[in-house]
Design an enzyme around this catalytic site. Sequence first.
Site, PDB file in Angstrom:
ATOM      1  N   LYS A  52       4.723 -15.075  11.402  1.00  0.00           N
ATOM      2  CA  LYS A  52       3.614 -14.108  11.508  1.00  0.00           C
ATOM      3  C   LYS A  52       3.049 -13.787  10.127  1.00  0.00           C
ATOM      4  O   LYS A  52       1.844 -13.796   9.903  1.00  0.00           O
ATOM      5  CB  LYS A  52       4.082 -12.809  12.162  1.00  0.00           C
ATOM      6  CG  LYS A  52       3.060 -11.668  12.047  1.00  0.00           C
ATOM      7  CD  LYS A  52       3.561 -10.390  12.664  1.00  0.00           C
ATOM      8  CE  LYS A  52       4.410  -9.570  11.769  1.00  0.00           C
ATOM      9  NZ  LYS A  52       3.696  -8.756  10.776  1.00  0.00           N
ATOM     10  N   ASN A  53       3.944 -13.521   9.168  1.00  0.00           N
ATOM     11  CA  ASN A  53       3.477 -13.055   7.856  1.00  0.00           C
ATOM     12  C   ASN A  53       2.952 -14.176   6.973  1.00  0.00           C
ATOM     13  O   ASN A  53       2.565 -13.940   5.837  1.00  0.00           O
ATOM     14  CB  ASN A  53       4.606 -12.278   7.169  1.00  0.00           C
ATOM     15  CG  ASN A  53       4.864 -10.985   7.914  1.00  0.00           C
ATOM     16  OD1 ASN A  53       4.059 -10.566   8.747  1.00  0.00           O
ATOM     17  ND2 ASN A  53       5.979 -10.358   7.622  1.00  0.00           N
ATOM     18  N   CYS A  58       2.093  -0.849  11.368  1.00  0.00           N
ATOM     19  CA  CYS A  58       3.324  -0.072  11.571  1.00  0.00           C
ATOM     20  C   CYS A  58       3.423   1.061  10.561  1.00  0.00           C
ATOM     21  O   CYS A  58       3.132   0.883   9.377  1.00  0.00           O
ATOM     22  CB  CYS A  58       4.545  -0.983  11.430  1.00  0.00           C
ATOM     23  SG  CYS A  58       4.752  -2.123  12.813  1.00  0.00           S
ATOM     24  N   ARG A 107       1.538   3.800   2.956  1.00  0.00           N
ATOM     25  CA  ARG A 107       1.257   2.389   2.618  1.00  0.00           C
ATOM     26  C   ARG A 107      -0.085   2.325   1.911  1.00  0.00           C
ATOM     27  O   ARG A 107      -1.061   1.781   2.437  1.00  0.00           O
ATOM     28  CB  ARG A 107       1.283   1.520   3.876  1.00  0.00           C
ATOM     29  CG  ARG A 107       2.610   1.530   4.591  1.00  0.00           C
ATOM     30  CD  ARG A 107       2.627   0.603   5.795  1.00  0.00           C
ATOM     31  NE  ARG A 107       2.808  -0.796   5.399  1.00  0.00           N
ATOM     32  CZ  ARG A 107       2.909  -1.797   6.299  1.00  0.00           C
ATOM     33  NH1 ARG A 107       2.818  -1.531   7.600  1.00  0.00           N
ATOM     34  NH2 ARG A 107       3.085  -3.034   5.899  1.00  0.00           N
ATOM     35  N   PRO A 108      -0.151   2.833   0.660  1.00  0.00           N
ATOM     36  CA  PRO A 108      -1.435   2.841  -0.051  1.00  0.00           C
ATOM     37  C   PRO A 108      -1.899   1.424  -0.387  1.00  0.00           C
ATOM     38  O   PRO A 108      -1.122   0.473  -0.283  1.00  0.00           O
ATOM     39  CB  PRO A 108      -1.098   3.625  -1.329  1.00  0.00           C
ATOM     40  CG  PRO A 108       0.366   3.434  -1.525  1.00  0.00           C
ATOM     41  CD  PRO A 108       0.961   3.317  -0.148  1.00  0.00           C
ATOM     42  N   ILE A 109      -3.142   1.272  -0.776  1.00  0.00           N
ATOM     43  CA  ILE A 109      -3.668  -0.037  -1.202  1.00  0.00           C
ATOM     44  C   ILE A 109      -4.144   0.027  -2.652  1.00  0.00           C
ATOM     45  O   ILE A 109      -5.001  -0.754  -3.076  1.00  0.00           O
ATOM     46  CB  ILE A 109      -4.791  -0.531  -0.256  1.00  0.00           C
ATOM     47  CG1 ILE A 109      -5.918   0.498  -0.156  1.00  0.00           C
ATOM     48  CG2 ILE A 109      -4.252  -0.883   1.122  1.00  0.00           C
ATOM     49  CD1 ILE A 109      -7.176  -0.050   0.519  1.00  0.00           C
ATOM     50  N   ASP A 110      -3.587   0.972  -3.418  1.00  0.00           N
ATOM     51  CA  ASP A 110      -4.033   1.170  -4.812  1.00  0.00           C
ATOM     52  C   ASP A 110      -3.874  -0.092  -5.655  1.00  0.00           C
ATOM     53  O   ASP A 110      -4.713  -0.396  -6.505  1.00  0.00           O
ATOM     54  CB  ASP A 110      -3.260   2.347  -5.443  1.00  0.00           C
ATOM     55  CG  ASP A 110      -1.747   2.146  -5.342  1.00  0.00           C
ATOM     56  OD1 ASP A 110      -1.035   2.451  -6.300  1.00  0.00           O
ATOM     57  OD2 ASP A 110      -1.285   1.643  -4.275  1.00  0.00           O
ATOM     58  N   ASP A 121      12.279  -6.266   6.283  1.00  0.00           N
ATOM     59  CA  ASP A 121      11.983  -6.545   7.681  1.00  0.00           C
ATOM     60  C   ASP A 121      13.237  -6.831   8.499  1.00  0.00           C
ATOM     61  O   ASP A 121      13.191  -6.859   9.726  1.00  0.00           O
ATOM     62  CB  ASP A 121      11.010  -7.724   7.792  1.00  0.00           C
ATOM     63  CG  ASP A 121       9.647  -7.386   7.209  1.00  0.00           C
ATOM     64  OD1 ASP A 121       8.859  -8.309   6.966  1.00  0.00           O
ATOM     65  OD2 ASP A 121       9.391  -6.189   6.966  1.00  0.00           O
ATOM     66  N   ARG A 155       3.723  -7.646  18.706  1.00  0.00           N
ATOM     67  CA  ARG A 155       2.953  -7.915  17.497  1.00  0.00           C
ATOM     68  C   ARG A 155       3.610  -9.004  16.648  1.00  0.00           C
ATOM     69  O   ARG A 155       2.966  -9.676  15.869  1.00  0.00           O
ATOM     70  CB  ARG A 155       2.837  -6.647  16.648  1.00  0.00           C
ATOM     71  CG  ARG A 155       2.054  -5.528  17.339  1.00  0.00           C
ATOM     72  CD  ARG A 155       1.726  -4.451  16.382  1.00  0.00           C
ATOM     73  NE  ARG A 155       1.249  -5.043  15.149  1.00  0.00           N
ATOM     74  CZ  ARG A 155       1.333  -4.413  13.992  1.00  0.00           C
ATOM     75  NH1 ARG A 155       1.872  -3.216  13.929  1.00  0.00           N
ATOM     76  NH2 ARG A 155       0.893  -4.989  12.909  1.00  0.00           N
TER      77      ARG A 155
END
Length: 423
Positions: free
Chosen positions: A25-26, A119, A124-127, A309, A401
């Site tokens: 998946k990833n 999830c 879960r920032p995207i900085d 995970d 998912r």
Amino acid sequence: MLILEKLIIDGGTRLCGEVKLQGAKNSVLPILAASILCDDECYIDNCPRLSDCNVSMRIIRHLGKSAYRDGGSVIIGNEEITKNDIPEDMMREMRSSITFLGAIIAKMGEAKISLPGGCELGPRPIDIHISALRQMGVDISENHGLIECKVRDKLRGAVIALPYPSVGATENIILAAVLAKGTTIISNAAKEPEIVDLTIFLRSCGAKIIGAGESTVIICGVESLSGAYHKVIPDRIEAISYMSAIAITGGTGELIGVVPEHIMAVIPIFEESGCKLQSTDSGLSITAPERLGAVKYIRTMPYPAFPTDAQAIIMALMAQSMGTSVFVETVFSGRYKHIAELQRMGANIKAEDRVAVVSGVERLSGASVSATDLRGGAALVIAALGADGRSEISNIHYIDRGYENIEGKLKKLGACIARVNLT
Ligand code: EPZ
């Protein structure tokens, strides 16, 4: 529309047999995002049937390219993308939607998206994504949850030192850099096998990338990318999940297609718990003892260390082991939501902040539980397979998912499992 379903599992059957692994998946998600950069058709083979893949295909179609499934493959057309936004509902469905950002900017010179969903594993920032794209010449404004990006003239290569080896940020930078002017050097890059698989796909489309899988990745921008045929690597987290399902029931089985190097940090965990592992021509075999021993200490870290995970999955295993295990979750601050559900099944787990102490019990007991996220859901399935009696697991859309046909694969190993439609 969300279909309400649950899994019913009668635990205690010793699992035996073969499991053929799905595509990762990833790995497939960033590869599908990368396909919008290509001028020719892309043929992505070993593409798992997951709800997240469906979301990626919807985003690709929204952007203006055709995307359809042909058996185990997904074909992306050679059309040019015509849009630079992703609708909020699609962004909210999965975290990986953010990986389209670098590619859209590279192709369209601008992009409009909202913050990604996915999830809930703590903040879960995207900085790191944003700061890297700014270094590549992108003006970015964030207002009311909307992110607007515009390239001043052309995306340009940059020397980017990541404060943390973020998987998503490494992928986003690579997707932005392959068509940028000049060279990009990423230091402290993520080294996951999925990053390597992404760059193998991009290189087969004509990209110039060296160092994937190492801390320093160098990308020399090119004018354009063609298309390619690519077979996605096997899913290492799915492999660990089925090894755990077999192990908690004292079973024996073979994981077809697993790449042992990809799970090197987890193999000693199974061996320490008393399992016998052996490489085979087509993968890896596992034989478990009647009762597992506890593994003293498990600390999650970026690859190649123990993967976050697999944390919930191995915790379910340790919940029915002989002895005490200590877990330290260093990657995500809120990734212990499955503990309360495991406690409903009689698990003896104490958690504080990022540390969890698991005192194995003789036998878990079946109960009505609810998946809280993808890997937390898989942990409940594993616990239920080892438990005494019947379990009912709801919220299984989380599990879908990341796992293709989980009940079919487990049934093939002899599990008593059924999917029940509640609508
Ligand atoms: C990827 O998520 C995986 N998802 C996750 O798998 C996996 O848990 C994670 O990598 C770590 O291995 C996909 O590949 C689709 P990160 P990603 O950016 O890219 C912080 C599963 O179960 N961070 O490496 O989102 C972040 O908050 C999923 O299959 C920032 O602070 O992970 C986290 O604490 C769940 N700022 C840490 O870094 C940023 O800009 C790792 O995140 C980016 C990340």
